[in-house]
Design a protein around this motif. Sequence first.
Motif: not given
Lengths: 369, 214
Positions: A87-97, A121-131, B210-212
């Motif tokens: 249940w991730l929210f729309k947006g980037t990985v960084g915005a979710n965290v 810590r969960v092995g995803l360093a640097g993933w902030e900007e991914r969808s 992109r975020f859909e």
Amino acid sequence: MSAVLEATQIRKSYRRREVLDVERVALAPERTLALLGPSGAGKSTLLAILGLLERPDAGRIVLDGREVTAADRSARMQVAAAFQRPWLFKGTVGANVAYGLALRGVPASERRERVAEALARVGLAGWEERSALTLSGGEAQRVALARALAVRPRVLLLDEPLASLDPVVKWRLAREFAELLHEDGMAVLWVTHDQDEAAVVADEVAVMRDGRIVASGPADEVFLVPGDPWAAGFLGLEEPAAGVVAEVTDGVARVACEGADVFAVADVRPGERVRIGVRPEDVVLFEATADVPASSARNRLRCSVTALEHTGTTFRVVLACGGVRLAARVSKAAVRELSLAPGAQVLAVFKATAVRLARERSESEGASR
Amino acid sequence: MWAVVATSLRVSVVAVAIAVLAGVPAGLYLGMRRSVVRNALLVLANAGMGLPPVVVGLVTAMALSRRGPLGSLDLLYTRPAMVIAQVIIAVPVVAAVTAAAAASVPFELRLQARSLGASQLHEAMLVLKEARMGLVAAVAAGFGAVISEVGAVMMVGGNLEGSTRVMTTAIVQYTRMGRYGPALALSAVLLALIVVVNTVLAQVQRSAERFERS
């Protein structure tokens, strides 16, 4: 160790049907409690109530010594959860965290640091900007865990977090998550219907059935001597046999059961009444007449096969050894070689260290529901 | 002719803005809550989408007429009167489309937000963000409903040249007079306007793709 979160006398009904009746459940710091049970047992409902996401019809929830309810937002801020679907929210990985951090008013600069730390810590360093919505199931579940860990909760609730993942990813994440959770001082509730998963992650186990906790205790005890016939069956065990400790020599107890003696490495005294638990994986079968060489396996019981169940890649063999009932897990090749079938005679061999003894509880000490 | 186009745009944009301010929170309530009152209001909003503009025009004209309850405001045959009528037409449209979009956001997603400490307001903001494609559709539907509407604005605006004449009422006027050239020209502008507005809104939707959720 005092509990971080303790719930007592929790009751919940939906449309007059009682779905939950739990006398007590407690989560201790730095410990993971696996809530185990079949679908519909009430595990997720109990998790939602402990997470202050749902109100019970009756009962008391105490967080860090203070009684709390679902209306208490400051208490809810101490708890975080991740579910079967990430249940991730729309947006980037960084915005979710960062979501939970923003709700807590953490300043932007600190938020960035904590997001980076949680992702690392969960092995995803640097993933902030991914969808967030283009990730694989395993990646998404890692982000969901990072989002929960980022808020540094006192209590972390995980509702079947690995149930929708393929087996390879599931076991890798189970091991990684278990290690991660022990690094923090959090109290963790891990809901699952998979006992193998629970065995990997849990320090303690509670088995639920029809809204009640029917067995609970340290994981190694519950998985061997669950203290409830139904829980034993659910865990793939036979109902633990009862016996009396006849003698103890060099730390090895001889337990006299009906028609068989069982040796166990245990801290017990002669005369004590105990129940005996052995995992099916620890029992090795031989032909009844086999001349098994001397080894450290002290227990050699002549048994007859009472049932043979196909369980995927292996078979579960139910054995009657005098008054002791055991289960063994064997391969298809072993079934063929030993001609295993109901009525067949075999020799069951297992080590004294594989036997778990549980003292018989008095009436007043009965297992919590 | 361009004064008529400007009046149309001004009245419609103000009406849609007010309708969004009122209709989006109402739509969120309707889309997020589960109760008997909510069900009744949702039926009303859905029925309101089919509200005949002439009925809205009649009721608004009666309310604003000198003997009506709002007669003292002296608004009949003014642009504010047209905005009022268009808001009445657009609010149910915006609310109903927003409600449908909000209801399509999985409840578990809201539960997830709650489990991270979200209040009810945070939850509503999250739903708004998650349902933003539907929100754009709500704005487009509201704009479409008012820009091409003729009955209500004619009745409460009076089609006064230089004041309350808008594209649709002007097209009716020119057609009655047999002046098909200006009527066709205004129709082309009206259609072009609708295409432009919807293109812009579609662009807004695309930028968020992109975020859909797939």
